[in-house]
Design a protein around this motif. Structure first.
Motif, PDB file in Angstrom:
ATOM      1  N   ALA A   1       0.824  -1.273  -0.008  1.00  0.00           N
ATOM      2  CA  ALA A   1      -0.142   0.006  -0.229  1.00  0.00           C
ATOM      3  C   ALA A   1       0.894   1.105  -0.051  1.00  0.00           C
ATOM      4  O   ALA A   1       2.012   1.349  -0.010  1.00  0.00           O
ATOM      5  CB  ALA A   1      -0.847  -0.008   1.116  1.00  0.00           C
ATOM      6  N   THR A   2       0.076   2.430  -0.249  1.00  0.00           N
ATOM      7  CA  THR A   2       0.786   3.532  -0.131  1.00  0.00           C
ATOM      8  C   THR A   2       1.417   4.066   1.196  1.00  0.00           C
ATOM      9  O   THR A   2       2.137   5.099   1.355  1.00  0.00           O
ATOM     10  CB  THR A   2      -0.063   4.711  -0.624  1.00  0.00           C
ATOM     11  OG1 THR A   2      -1.197   4.828   0.278  1.00  0.00           O
ATOM     12  CG2 THR A   2      -0.478   4.387  -2.220  1.00  0.00           C
ATOM     13  N   ASP A   3       0.918   3.212   2.105  1.00  0.00           N
ATOM     14  CA  ASP A   3       1.494   3.282   3.588  1.00  0.00           C
ATOM     15  C   ASP A   3       2.744   2.892   3.874  1.00  0.00           C
ATOM     16  O   ASP A   3       3.247   2.781   5.008  1.00  0.00           O
ATOM     17  CB  ASP A   3       0.635   2.861   4.878  1.00  0.00           C
ATOM     18  CG  ASP A   3       0.121   1.348   4.420  1.00  0.00           C
ATOM     19  OD1 ASP A   3       0.898   0.734   3.863  1.00  0.00           O
ATOM     20  OD2 ASP A   3      -0.698   1.042   5.327  1.00  0.00           O
ATOM     21  N   ALA A   4       3.302   2.467   2.770  1.00  0.00           N
ATOM     22  CA  ALA A   4       4.640   1.658   2.791  1.00  0.00           C
ATOM     23  C   ALA A   4       4.784   0.406   3.751  1.00  0.00           C
ATOM     24  O   ALA A   4       5.819  -0.142   3.959  1.00  0.00           O
ATOM     25  CB  ALA A   4       5.828   2.760   3.356  1.00  0.00           C
ATOM     26  N   LEU A   5       3.665  -0.305   3.754  1.00  0.00           N
ATOM     27  CA  LEU A   5       3.554  -1.298   4.339  1.00  0.00           C
ATOM     28  C   LEU A   5       3.227  -2.655   3.547  1.00  0.00           C
ATOM     29  O   LEU A   5       2.335  -2.331   2.666  1.00  0.00           O
ATOM     30  CB  LEU A   5       2.472  -1.412   5.463  1.00  0.00           C
ATOM     31  CG  LEU A   5       2.388  -2.376   6.679  1.00  0.00           C
ATOM     32  CD1 LEU A   5       3.561  -2.433   7.495  1.00  0.00           C
ATOM     33  CD2 LEU A   5       1.071  -2.239   7.394  1.00  0.00           C
ATOM     34  N   VAL A   6       3.826  -3.697   3.700  1.00  0.00           N
ATOM     35  CA  VAL A   6       3.468  -4.968   3.167  1.00  0.00           C
ATOM     36  C   VAL A   6       2.762  -5.861   4.100  1.00  0.00           C
ATOM     37  O   VAL A   6       3.404  -6.112   5.155  1.00  0.00           O
ATOM     38  CB  VAL A   6       4.893  -5.649   2.476  1.00  0.00           C
ATOM     39  CG1 VAL A   6       4.650  -6.815   1.874  1.00  0.00           C
ATOM     40  CG2 VAL A   6       5.619  -4.802   1.659  1.00  0.00           C
ATOM     41  N   CYS A   7       1.847  -6.504   3.927  1.00  0.00           N
ATOM     42  CA  CYS A   7       0.969  -7.624   4.439  1.00  0.00           C
ATOM     43  C   CYS A   7       1.067  -8.953   4.003  1.00  0.00           C
ATOM     44  O   CYS A   7       0.889  -8.958   2.707  1.00  0.00           O
ATOM     45  CB  CYS A   7      -0.262  -7.166   4.852  1.00  0.00           C
ATOM     46  SG  CYS A   7      -0.418  -5.534   5.731  1.00  0.00           S
ATOM     47  N   LEU A   8       1.464  -9.678   4.738  1.00  0.00           N
ATOM     48  CA  LEU A   8       1.402 -11.271   4.338  1.00  0.00           C
ATOM     49  C   LEU A   8       0.264 -11.888   4.948  1.00  0.00           C
ATOM     50  O   LEU A   8      -0.147 -11.815   6.310  1.00  0.00           O
ATOM     51  CB  LEU A   8       2.862 -11.768   4.906  1.00  0.00           C
ATOM     52  CG  LEU A   8       2.809 -13.480   4.388  1.00  0.00           C
ATOM     53  CD1 LEU A   8       3.140 -13.501   2.900  1.00  0.00           C
ATOM     54  CD2 LEU A   8       3.824 -14.098   5.121  1.00  0.00           C
ATOM     55  N   TRP A   9      -0.508 -12.327   4.143  1.00  0.00           N
ATOM     56  CA  TRP A   9      -1.936 -12.938   4.507  1.00  0.00           C
ATOM     57  C   TRP A   9      -1.830 -14.655   4.412  1.00  0.00           C
ATOM     58  O   TRP A   9      -1.151 -15.022   3.422  1.00  0.00           O
ATOM     59  CB  TRP A   9      -2.887 -12.501   3.678  1.00  0.00           C
ATOM     60  CG  TRP A   9      -3.308 -10.963   3.539  1.00  0.00           C
ATOM     61  CD1 TRP A   9      -2.352 -10.030   3.061  1.00  0.00           C
ATOM     62  CD2 TRP A   9      -4.207 -10.125   4.513  1.00  0.00           C
ATOM     63  NE1 TRP A   9      -2.848  -8.920   3.313  1.00  0.00           N
ATOM     64  CE2 TRP A   9      -3.904  -8.790   4.242  1.00  0.00           C
ATOM     65  CE3 TRP A   9      -5.196 -10.794   5.020  1.00  0.00           C
ATOM     66  CZ2 TRP A   9      -4.794  -8.050   4.800  1.00  0.00           C
ATOM     67  CZ3 TRP A   9      -6.089  -9.768   5.751  1.00  0.00           C
ATOM     68  CH2 TRP A   9      -5.721  -8.394   5.424  1.00  0.00           C
ATOM     69  N   ASP A  10      -2.510 -15.314   5.354  1.00  0.00           N
ATOM     70  CA  ASP A  10      -2.762 -16.814   5.051  1.00  0.00           C
ATOM     71  C   ASP A  10      -3.821 -16.602   4.149  1.00  0.00           C
ATOM     72  O   ASP A  10      -4.971 -16.337   4.234  1.00  0.00           O
ATOM     73  CB  ASP A  10      -3.147 -17.248   6.472  1.00  0.00           C
ATOM     74  CG  ASP A  10      -3.465 -18.618   6.769  1.00  0.00           C
ATOM     75  OD1 ASP A  10      -4.290 -19.155   5.807  1.00  0.00           O
ATOM     76  OD2 ASP A  10      -2.745 -19.580   7.333  1.00  0.00           O
ATOM     77  N   ALA A  11      -3.660 -17.392   3.125  1.00  0.00           N
ATOM     78  CA  ALA A  11      -4.519 -17.606   2.028  1.00  0.00           C
ATOM     79  C   ALA A  11      -5.908 -18.466   2.424  1.00  0.00           C
ATOM     80  O   ALA A  11      -6.719 -18.159   1.641  1.00  0.00           O
ATOM     81  CB  ALA A  11      -4.036 -18.043   0.720  1.00  0.00           C
TER      82      ALA A  11
END
Length: 328
Positions: free
Chosen positions: A218-228
């Motif tokens: 996102a534009t908040d410079a954050l990468v989120c890893l999700w359990d699919a």
């Protein structure tokens, strides 16, 4: 070249050694998209110069192959068919969706769309191709006939989207910072559920090749890893300072590469969240793609280099070869 390994914490996660550097002429304008075919033998690059360039990978280097011409405006996306190594789809600002057969070196199917196209995705078996336009409409087409299956119109700005590995759902990133989850077999709006994590517009998504995870940026410079499977955020990567542009998982799902306005390519270890390496650049890199068979990374931006291919013998556990596709 760069060696990627897991040494003791007291030593750098990367070590370097001698390498061979190859330079070739690239696109005349900005490269917006780089993507490997399913066998990892060809790379497609799409550009603001309205062309798509095909690069052939052999045992020693990446060489220029075919130039595909037919679009009349910026080509925002080029994505290969998930199972056919010779078929490529492209989406352009010129309001067309094209299917290319690189053996024929031409577009074998072309469809006029209502909007200027900026995003593109295939479902896992390659029977459906979808494009997203600037008017926040995602259009689904039957690959065999290129006939429209359905248009989904959204009231929120939608960005990158992707099917999960089972085709059960489609994840759609939005400017609200949320992720819409819709039925992957029968796309419809409203969504099945909405996932929230980012506080700013969510712009990019990548699916783990093993199907365990997906990642969003996102534009908040954050990468989120999700359990699919659980659709729960299990980890965040917060080592960046500026907005994300694109994400890509390595072929074994162990590493996640990111491009952002930070003027670097960052590589994270998926299981630990460690930032294992940064490739410093002189400008923001707009696109990144791991080879689906090996540790070979392609990325593109606006540095005044056509492309640089770094290669070496694999003497340690992991090898990262860097490939830089740029404009002149």
């Amino acid at each position: 070249f760069l060696m990627l390994r897991r040494p003791p914490r007291s030593t750098p996660l990367y070590s370097s050694a001698a390498s061979d550097v190859y330079k070739r002429q690239g696109h005349k304008k900005r490269v917006y998209s780089v993507n490997w075919n399913c066998t990892g033998t060809k790379l497609g690059s799409a550009s603001a110069d309205t062309s798509i360039r095909i690069w052939n990978l052999d045992a020693t280097a990446l060489e220029k192959g075919t130039d595909l011409k037919g679009h009349t405006d910026i080509v925002e996306q080029n994505v290969w068919h998930p199972t056919d190594e010779n078929i490529l789809a492209s989406a352009s600002i010129d309001k067309t969706l094209k299917i290319w057969d690189i053996r024929a070196q031409k577009a074998v199917k072309s469809e006029k769309t209502k909007g200027s196209n900026i995003n593109l995705a295939w479902n896992p078996d390659g029977s459906i191709v979808a494009v997203g336009d600037k008017e926040d409409v995602i259009s689904f087409y039957d690959y065999r006939t290129l006939k429209l299956i359905k248009n989904l119109v959204f009231k929120v700005e939608v960005n990158e989207f992707a099917w999960d590995k089972t085709s059960s759902v489609i994840f759609i990133t939005t400017a609200a910072g949320s992720i819409y989850v819709i039925n992957g077999n029968k796309p419809q709006n409203p969504p099945l559920t909405i996932l929230g994590c980012h506080t700013c517009p969510c712009v990019c998504i990548a699916i783990d090749p093993l199907g365990r995870y997906f990642a969003t940026g996102a534009t908040d410079a954050l990468v989120c890893l999700w359990d699919a499977y659980e659709m729960a955020c299990i980890r965040t990567f917060s080592n960046l300072e500026l907005q994300l542009i694109q994400l890509s998982f390595s072929h074994d799902g162990k590493f996640l590469a990111t491009t952002s306005d930070d003027e670097k390519v960052a590589i994270f270890h998926v299981d630990t969240g460690d930032l294992v390496h940064e490739i410093k650049c002189k400008a923001a890199q707009h696109t990144v793609s791991w080879n689906p068979k090996k540790y070979l990374l392609a990325y593109a931006g606006e540095e005044p280099v056509s492309y640089t291919h770094l290669r070496a013998h694999e003497t340690l556990r992991y090898l990262v070869c860097r490939l830089l596709l740029e404009k002149k």
